[in-house]
Scaffold this active site. Structure first.
Site, PDB file in Angstrom:
ATOM      1  N   HIS A  84       1.022  -1.101  -0.325  1.00 43.14           N
ATOM      2  CA  HIS A  84       0.148  -0.004  -0.200  1.00 43.14           C
ATOM      3  C   HIS A  84       0.719   0.733   0.098  1.00 43.14           C
ATOM      4  CE1 HIS A  84      -0.151  -0.129   4.692  1.00 43.14           C
ATOM      5  NE2 HIS A  84       0.125   0.726   4.655  1.00 43.14           N
ATOM      6  N   ASP A 220       1.143  -7.757   1.745  1.00 43.73           N
ATOM      7  CA  ASP A 220       1.141  -6.028   2.152  1.00 43.73           C
ATOM      8  C   ASP A 220       2.764  -5.976   2.201  1.00 43.73           C
ATOM      9  OD1 ASP A 220       1.286  -3.828   2.124  1.00 43.73           O
ATOM     10  OD2 ASP A 220      -0.318  -3.674   3.765  1.00 43.73           O
ATOM     11  N   SER A 643       3.958   2.555   8.286  1.00 43.83           N
ATOM     12  CA  SER A 643       3.676   1.296   7.404  1.00 43.83           C
ATOM     13  C   SER A 643       5.214   1.048   5.838  1.00 43.83           C
ATOM     14  CB  SER A 643       2.718   1.762   6.093  1.00 43.83           C
ATOM     15  OG  SER A 643       1.577   2.046   6.727  1.00 43.83           O
TER      16      SER A 643
END
Length: 723
Positions: A84, A220, A643
């Site tokens: 992402h 991810d 992240s």
């Protein structure tokens, strides 16, 4: 004296129980954290984590694009981050012929790696305290504006006098509410090339449904490579650039994780507010969160209903729905987490203990700060209702942009240029706009807004329009969406492609702009301006309260709130119990992916090759006991910006890739609690499995350094036992 010693001891007991809390500055670990970290199982030293004299873990960590974290995993500048985080870059390279979002992308050699203009990776070279210099000349009698003016001048003097290389930059940021300042010398590389990414069916597996949730089964991750000039220094993109030779890169452990394993997460967390007073916490979870959740809940229900019935609308609104739902779901988890852990009561008990140790002046600071938050609460909640209304009713947002454009100082003289820029922006937005959907969203949200926000905070202009339409959202929306020029791009373009004087006169009679102006005028006069009046005193008192906590609670180690600077957090691999009769384990496997598999579903489809590898149990050296590990959780204190951060073992080896938090633990931004706050990571073995077995890109794995630290530990233990 015995009373104060007892209270201090109680503080130490309280904070030792939350030992995994904190986002720590890496250059201060030696004095603040190293002993505890080693006691929890860390096998390396603080100098191995942060050093300016030799390669250390910090030299493998980058701020990726300024919004995520990445880490270097090879001697050739290979960079790992979340899918992402790389999503926008992958999307820009995608086309109908080469849909890398849907099919994935894997470069077979350096020549196939794709450049990404505007993308950058920033390393931290060194960190220094500059508090004394930054606060020189600052006095308690200064207003907030005067104080900041002096500090800004001081910071400029610091920057101009700093010794650094020409290719280096300097960033100075406030910490502890502006009581301290730290300087960061940085190196930014601007030639970042896409190397590999799994298809979205893996990289976004679970999408909105699984967002913030555990158990999780998302792969991810994405791969990039940092390129440098031939001197290994930062350079603009050039075909002659070469892969970066980093000061340090992360070895990768194939041994996986077990319950109670020590873990660290290193990265650039964005924003937290851990030291707010009790009234601020109450305002967040009892006032602002419910307001925002209520508005978004209504909007999402409308959009979801249309998306389920119309494929075109589903395509148009997929990204907007996901963006709206992301924060909505987070706020719900935040409220529930604070409630289930008694967060407000814990904050009140904390303040009571603080008062018992504090001086009268320090107690007065806390009491005044709480009073300010209590007094400002109605304005803060009304502000959130207004902002959610404008954000989610697109026609009002479009009208807001139009009025802003027309009210610029030189709007008449520069109208042709401003109009063209506005229409270009709007043409793009209207491609993903449906008038029927927006009308129903407006119907629902106008009813909520005028019901929940007191009329004295709405203002007479907007309330007059509300009364004209029978105080009914449907009537108001029907009039607006049948008569406004904002119902389509064609009508909007025709409206604005007229002389400025005509447009600026008639825009006020359009039902969308008339309502928007009424709402905005009332908001500015009765909400925004009064609320803004509280902010200088809030900032001053919060800074004083922060310093008072550090002065009074001598036994506590304070960490600064996150502000997008380099931090390390540590904890252990642990499951948790979010509610009665529910207990979550520490890890998931590919079995869970297949259990969730729904053929053709945009969230839970599984590529055929991955299904085949699963059926054949063809996991290579990455599986464990016949299973393919996918994700795991630990008690590391993380937030947005983390992240893509590396999850590291006790030896500093890469074991996973941080990408989310559990739903119940989203409150960690304001109220960390080690009992339920967990971060979610992709197991690095799943990443390697997908690169090697699924993508057939083993050449990328071959440039990494794979290690087995637990085998070494076991061998040492056996030798000691034999001796």
């Amino acid at each position: 004296m015995r009373k104060y010693l007892l209270l201090a001891a109680l503080f130490l007991i309280h904070f030792s129980a939350a030992a995994t809390e904190g986002m720590w500055l890496p250059h201060l670990l030696t004095n603040l954290n190293e002993k505890e970290m080693k006691g929890m199982g860390m096998k390396i030293s603080a100098a191995d984590i942060y050093s300016v004299n030799k390669g250390s873990l910090k030299d493998a960590i980058v701020s990726f694009g300024g919004f995520c974290t990445g880490e270097i995993i090879s001697s050739q500048g290979l960079l790992l981050t979340n899918h992402h985080c790389g999503y926008s870059s992958i999307q820009k390279h995608s086309s109908v012929q080469n849909n890398y979002l849907e099919n994935g992308f894997w470069s077979r050699n350096r020549g196939e790696e794709l450049p990404n203009p505007g993308l950058f990776a920033t390393f931290i070279v060194r960190i220094e305290s500059v508090t004394k210099q930054a606060l020189q000349g600052v006095t308690a009698q200064m207003t907030e504006r005067e104080r900041q003016s002096v500090i800004d001048k001081n910071l400029q003097t610091i920057r101009s006098g700093l010794k650094k290389e020409t290719y280096q930059d300097v960033v100075i940021k406030p910490f502890f509410e502006g009581n301290q300042y730290f300087l960061f010398v940085t190196e930014t590389y601007k030639d970042i090339r896409l190397v590999g990414a799994p298809p979205s069916s893996i990289g976004k597996f679970g999408a909105d449904t699984d967002n913030w949730m555990w158990p999780r089964h998302t792969g991810d991750f994405s791969l990039f490579r940092i390129y440098a000039g031939k001197d290994n220094k930062p350079a603009e993109y050039s075909k002659d650039n070469v892969p970066l030779n980093p000061k340090h890169f992360l070895p990768i452990s194939l041994d996986g994780v077990a319950e109670n394993d020590f873990t660290m997460v290193f990265g650039f967390p964005g924003r937290t507010s851990e030291y707010l007073p009790s009234e601020a916490l109450k305002l967040t979870v009892e006032g602002q969160d419910p307001a925002k959740v209520g508005m978004r809940d209504a909007a999402l229900k409308v959009i979801d209903g249309f998306m389920r019935k119309d494929e075109q609308i589903k395509i148009q609104y997929a990204a907007k729905f996901a963006s709206t739902a992301n924060a909505w779901k987070k706020w719900i988890g935040e409220m529930q987490g604070v409630r289930s852990t008694g967060g407000i009561d814990r904050k009140l008990k904390y303040e009571e203990r603080f008062r018992q140790l504090a001086t009268p002046a320090q107690r007065s600071v806390l009491d005044s700060l709480n009073s300010l938050y209590k007094a400002s609460a109605p304005f803060a909640v009304a502000r959130d209702y207004y902002q959610e209304l404008i954000r989610n009713v697109e026609m009002l947002d479009f009208a807001d942009d139009a009025i802003t454009m027309l009210q610029q100082p030189n709007a008449k003289e520069e109208y042709e240029t401003l109009k063209q820029q506005y229409l270009e922006k709007m043409e793009s937005l209207y491609k993903n706009y449906n008038n029927n959907v927006d009308r129903e969203v407006a119907t629902a949200l106008l009813d909520i807004y005028f019901k929940e926000v007191p009329s004295n905070k709405i203002g007479g202009e907007a309330y007059q329009i509300w009364m004209e339409t029978n105080k009914d959202g449907k009537t108001t929306a029907t009039k607006m969406y049948s008569q406004s020029a904002f119902t389509s791009f064609e009508k909007l373009s025709a409206f604005f492609n007229r002389p400025f004087d005509t447009v600026s006169r008639e825009v006020w009679t359009d039902p969308a702009t008339r309502l928007l102006i009424g709402l905005r005028n009332g908001y500015v006069e009765h909400v925004s301006d009064p609320y803004s009046a509280f902010l200088p005193d809030m900032a001053r008192l919060q800074r004083a309260y922060m310093q008072a906590q550090m002065d009074v609670l001598k036994g506590r180690r304070f960490y600064p709130d996150a502000n997008s600077t380099l931090r390390i957090t540590y904890g252990k691999v642990n499951g948790y119990t979010p509610r009665d009769a529910v207990e979550y384990g520490i890890s998931t496997t590919l079995d869970g992916v297949m259990e969730k598999y729904k053929p053709g579903d945009y969230e839970f489809d599984v590529p055929e090759k991955l299904r085949t590898l699963y059926e054949q149990k063809d996991y290579g050296p990455y599986g464990a006991k016949g299973k393919m590990p996918v994700c795991f959780i630990a008690s590391n204190h993380t937030t947005g910006g983390n992240s893509g951060s590396p999850a590291l073992d006790a030896y500093g080896n890469l074991i996973g890739l941080n990408f989310d938090r559990t739903w119940e633990g989203t409150m960690s931004d304001i109220n960390y609690d080690a009992s339920i706050c967990r971060n979610i990571m992709v197991d690095i073995r799943y990443v390697l499995f997908l690169i090697d077995k699924f993508a057939g890109a083993k050449h990328l794995v071959d440039e990494m350094k794979l290690v087995h630290p637990k085998r070494k530990k076991t061998s040492t233990q056996l030798r000691k036992k034999a001796a």
